[in-house]
Enzyme design. Sequence first.
Site, PDB file in Angstrom:
ATOM      1  N   GLN B 237     -45.962 -36.106 -43.113  1.00  0.00           N
ATOM      2  CA  GLN B 237     -46.209 -35.403 -41.853  1.00  0.00           C
ATOM      3  C   GLN B 237     -46.185 -36.382 -40.675  1.00  0.00           C
ATOM      4  O   GLN B 237     -46.063 -35.971 -39.537  1.00  0.00           O
ATOM      5  CB  GLN B 237     -47.552 -34.676 -41.901  1.00  0.00           C
ATOM      6  CG  GLN B 237     -47.563 -33.481 -42.838  1.00  0.00           C
ATOM      7  CD  GLN B 237     -48.883 -32.730 -42.881  1.00  0.00           C
ATOM      8  OE1 GLN B 237     -49.423 -32.520 -43.952  1.00  0.00           O
ATOM      9  NE2 GLN B 237     -49.399 -32.302 -41.746  1.00  0.00           N
ATOM     10  N   ARG B 384     -54.837 -27.200 -42.302  1.00  0.00           N
ATOM     11  CA  ARG B 384     -54.420 -26.299 -41.228  1.00  0.00           C
ATOM     12  C   ARG B 384     -55.512 -26.113 -40.178  1.00  0.00           C
ATOM     13  O   ARG B 384     -55.924 -25.001 -39.859  1.00  0.00           O
ATOM     14  CB  ARG B 384     -54.002 -24.947 -41.776  1.00  0.00           C
ATOM     15  CG  ARG B 384     -53.066 -24.238 -40.797  1.00  0.00           C
ATOM     16  CD  ARG B 384     -52.588 -22.934 -41.346  1.00  0.00           C
ATOM     17  NE  ARG B 384     -51.580 -22.364 -40.487  1.00  0.00           N
ATOM     18  CZ  ARG B 384     -50.490 -21.763 -40.944  1.00  0.00           C
ATOM     19  NH1 ARG B 384     -50.267 -21.696 -42.228  1.00  0.00           N
ATOM     20  NH2 ARG B 384     -49.635 -21.237 -40.103  1.00  0.00           N
ATOM     21  N   CYS B 385     -56.009 -27.237 -39.679  1.00  0.00           N
ATOM     22  CA  CYS B 385     -56.945 -27.152 -38.560  1.00  0.00           C
ATOM     23  C   CYS B 385     -56.971 -28.519 -37.928  1.00  0.00           C
ATOM     24  O   CYS B 385     -56.513 -29.479 -38.502  1.00  0.00           O
ATOM     25  CB  CYS B 385     -58.348 -26.793 -39.041  1.00  0.00           C
ATOM     26  SG  CYS B 385     -59.138 -28.078 -40.018  1.00  0.00           S
ATOM     27  N   GLU B 760     -52.872 -23.553 -36.109  1.00  0.00           N
ATOM     28  CA  GLU B 760     -54.060 -23.681 -36.941  1.00  0.00           C
ATOM     29  C   GLU B 760     -55.163 -22.705 -36.562  1.00  0.00           C
ATOM     30  O   GLU B 760     -56.092 -22.478 -37.339  1.00  0.00           O
ATOM     31  CB  GLU B 760     -54.533 -25.122 -36.870  1.00  0.00           C
ATOM     32  CG  GLU B 760     -53.374 -26.026 -37.311  1.00  0.00           C
ATOM     33  CD  GLU B 760     -53.674 -27.488 -37.263  1.00  0.00           C
ATOM     34  OE1 GLU B 760     -54.447 -27.882 -36.381  1.00  0.00           O
ATOM     35  OE2 GLU B 760     -53.138 -28.221 -38.093  1.00  0.00           O
TER      36      GLU B 760
END
Lengths: 288, 806
Positions: B237, B384-385, B760
């Site tokens: 990522q 996902r935050c 997110e």
Amino acid sequence: MIPGEFTYHRPSSVAEAVAILVSHGDEARPLSGGHSLIPMMKLRMAAPEHLVDLGGIADLKGISEDGGTITIRAMTTQHELIESDLLSEKLPIVRETSLLIADPQIRYLGTLGGNVANGDPGNDMPALMQCLNASYVLTGPDGNREVAARDFYEAAYFTALAPEEILTAVKIPTPPAGHGWAYEKLKRKVGDYATAAAAVMLSMSGGTVTSCSVALTNVADTPLYAADAGDILNGSTLDEATVARAVAAAEAITDPASDGRGPAEYRTKMAGIMMQRALARAAERASA
Amino acid sequence: MNDMTPTREQREAALEGMGCKRKRVEDVRFTQGKGQYVDDLKLPGMVFGDFVRSPYPHAKITRIDASEALKLPGVIAVLTAEDLKGVNLAWMPTLAGDVQMVLADGKVLYQNQEVAFVVAEDRYIADDAIQLVEVDYEELPVLTDPFKSMDSDAPVLRPDLEGKMEGAHGPRKHHNHIFNWEVGDKDETAKAFAEADVTINEMISYHRTHPSPLETCQCVASMDKVKGELTVWGTFQAPHVIRTVASLLSTIPEHKIHVIAPDIGGGFGNKVGAYPGYICSIVASIVTGVPVKWVEDRMENLSTTSFARDYHMTTEIAAKSDGTVTGLKVHVLADHGGFDACADPSKWPAGFFNIVTGSYDFPTAHLEVDGVYTNKAPGGVAYRCSFRVTEAAYCIERGMDILAQKLEMDPADLRIKNFIKPEQFPYQSALGWEYDSGDYHTAMQKAMDTIGYRELRVEQKAKQEAFKRGETREIMGIGVSFFTEIVGAGPSKNCDILGVAMFDSAEIRVHPTGSVISRMGTKSQGQGHETTWAQIIATEIGIPAADIMVEEGNTDTAPYGLGTYGSRSTPVAGAAIALAARKIRNKAQMIAAHMLEVSEYDLEWDVDGFQVKGNPEARKSMKEIAWAAYHAPPPNMEPGLEAVSYYDPPNMTYPFGAYFCVMDIDVDTGVATTRRFYALDDCGTRINPMIIEGQVHGGLTEAFAIAMGQEIRYDETGNVLGASFMDFFIPTAVETPHWETDHTVTPSPHHPIGAKGVGESPNVGGVPAFSNAVNDAFQFLGNTHIQMPHDAWRNWQAAKNLGAHS
Ligand SMILES: Cc1cc2nc3c(=O)[nH]c(=O)nc-3n(C[C@H](O)[C@H](O)[C@H](O)COP(=O)(O)OP(=O)(O)OC[C@H]3O[C@@H](n4cnc5c(N)ncnc54)[C@H](O)[C@@H]3O)c2cc1C
């Protein structure tokens, strides 16, 4: 997630398949749809050195009825069970149960023979076969023998099947027209094995139960034929008190594992709830 | 103008710029199975690596014997910690300031920990060889309960830290203590509690789960010993950070390392960190001189590379009897597993958890976080935050519901009463953040009206009465969640990773014929950057998005950036893109002025070119200007048309949203059915509404999974449970509720295009909405708080505990 080394065989007759099993004993395993066996091989929980693929044996396919007995040959897929007009008409509970197994992709390959021979208490067909009082045709070097589904399962992955035998067919007595039926399965999601499930077959006359059988899935290390529960219900009008007694009798024979689906206590209770709901639906479907 | 001249609207539509529901261009290859993922890569002579893993969660290793494995034909090497010590790589630094074993050095700290790395000619041989490596273990006492980690008799997990009572984030209190992090005003908060009319105190746990992307972590490392160059393709990522880390660890100069992140099949935070698999593949390639591929299987992914959450949050709120909140006090016990490998900006041991005051105007607050070691896998990634923001949002959103219950107030009304008011923005929070913009009241009202909130409460009341009369066995819950996210890490004044400031970058080059190549420091894993980045450029420089190529992930060609996670791409790289595009437009303006023989100040921008003010027929399109830039630039001007921008954001952005969940629960089985789920998101300026909707759908599905069943559980003896998709809950389309999405738009005042980031938000806001719905359903039976996940058996258990089973 990679299986060990094995030799692959693809015989074209049952006799040939049995001969391969005989020559390799414990080291050989029949392969049908592969949707129980291959995952176990990938986890190296099973490591057969010889895989005997039954997919090339034409004799192992097909569904037929003869003299009050429905015969389903072992390599009939779960998808074919769903598609069969004969079963939809005479034995609709098989279709209902098949639709609750895994997902369509798995059902295109997974077979009835593999499902009942596997011996995993999570499989749905074994309890159903017990409920239907089916028997399994086992073919070995000395020919055929029949074992009742109710006598076949000994413990998880231990069955009456000998290493050199193949389960070639399942025979089911055709139930009377107008019978009631239901398979209720509680699961966490599509593709999951049952938290608990119950199969119910019954006939009724004038509001009274004239025959009833009940079996449970995945709440012990074998499928459970709940004989007492059936007996209690037989002759009753399915009044609340009798149903409660029958449910208690069924719950009493469970001995589930605690796992991600829930603790043992919950799974026992769910077996009871599934049975109760199956009973209600079966009664609704039965012609009085 | 003749009839053939396109209208302004037509020219605008042709750009497919910002605000357009442009179809995702990357999906053409993804939906045809034509993506190029790491595992698609096949290099000549490539070999495969795989791990011997520990069956024990805590044990000494007394012997490793690979001799039988090495005899197997096709086995090339078996690496152990001893081998890695030769290149100083038996341990590696973590992003959180700790160190982590690459291969077990004398002991193991969690089940499935990497013990040895087998290199073989193919994957089958590697897996066979794994079974032949003999390892002798001496079992040690196992610690899985974080609440017992600092007991005086707790086993010592990290002998390497013996005597080191100063950690990366200050003093350590105990041999299993990692850090203590404190923010806010302790005395003022204590005073608020002393003077409060009402207080609540609840231990709210956010269980351990896992990002579980479809594609697991993997890489191919290839060392060219002649050139002294290392190329690593991997599921990264943040490829640039990986290259910097690889250079620092290997001492290969950074320009001789090529890191390439090809197509990535989902990340969700799982692919931010550096894992033993990457290091071992690199070392193995250096040792063997051939490319080495490593691909994690599903169980390895779920049980070893980066869990998320595992926060145990003791939450106290002080309030007046009218519901006005006066203070917030939170203590978090953070279970980090065997090593602190959290992927947070380096100075933030608990990420941005201090956003825990949420959307409410708390005059004072105090937060403390204690991190501890246990015999579990390391990780603690932002699934996902933004960093630890889901945990914070869950904590405050559950807390507000519990307070509402105690005050006998409606939970929506309590929230509205305490919202930060529109005129208070920019708002200084009690725990140190400056919220950029928001209009919470408008969003909440729109949401409540759309879902018919008051009517639902009436229906719920009637259902509760019917339940009490024994007419139904179903109960109904309404979950309210109003979250504020903090994304876009981040300003160099407070964010860095291993010393590298968390800026991001864009490079845009316009070709002579007016088409474009652009490259960014971010890396899409499914977010659709190839589509949306082009849309920003299209609007800014008037070249159709279809003529703009977006490329990310190759550290040789892309400008340096910190990658994609924490919803930072749009807030940071998105700004860099807009600013680089504006540099191009400024130069284009000078070229156009030269072409039209006017002063640049006489020109105005018009969709896709410049025109002379008051004389729109005298215009030059960007295509014409691009040609001129290479063909006849103005005298004294460099030819060409390209720009680079590195953007250091002045602040974070603060997206927010109002989510409502309506749920029915069968108390006899515990099965919960989501009847409705409504999500209103405000992410500022909307670049591509269709992609936003897709992101919200995906994030809500994850939130649903997490709240309703997804869990990485350990038994008391340290066995990791549920590390396969048979047990780890990944909902299919059948289980997934129908999503209703909506929006308001409150642009970020400091962002060049006003965008805030959205990927997110649905995970952050969704989890509390589901959990509040379950808790709300049981409230009339006397429930205060039920821990997640709310799977069927736990709902059944809750009903039983509350006396709902006769
Ligand atoms: C994700 C997933 C979900 C599933 N969910 C369910 C579910 O909900 N309910 C359910 O019932 N099943 C489920 N299954 C199992 C699936 O139905 C299998 O297909 C079935 O259990 C086995 O049938 P098979 O033909 O695939 O057998 P195989 O996997 O080929 O064989 C299974 C075992 O039986 C033996 N065997 C196979 N055929 C014969 C034979 N004719 N004679 C003797 N021995 C034989 C094999 O040696 C092996 O030991 C699931 C499977 C998967 C992968």
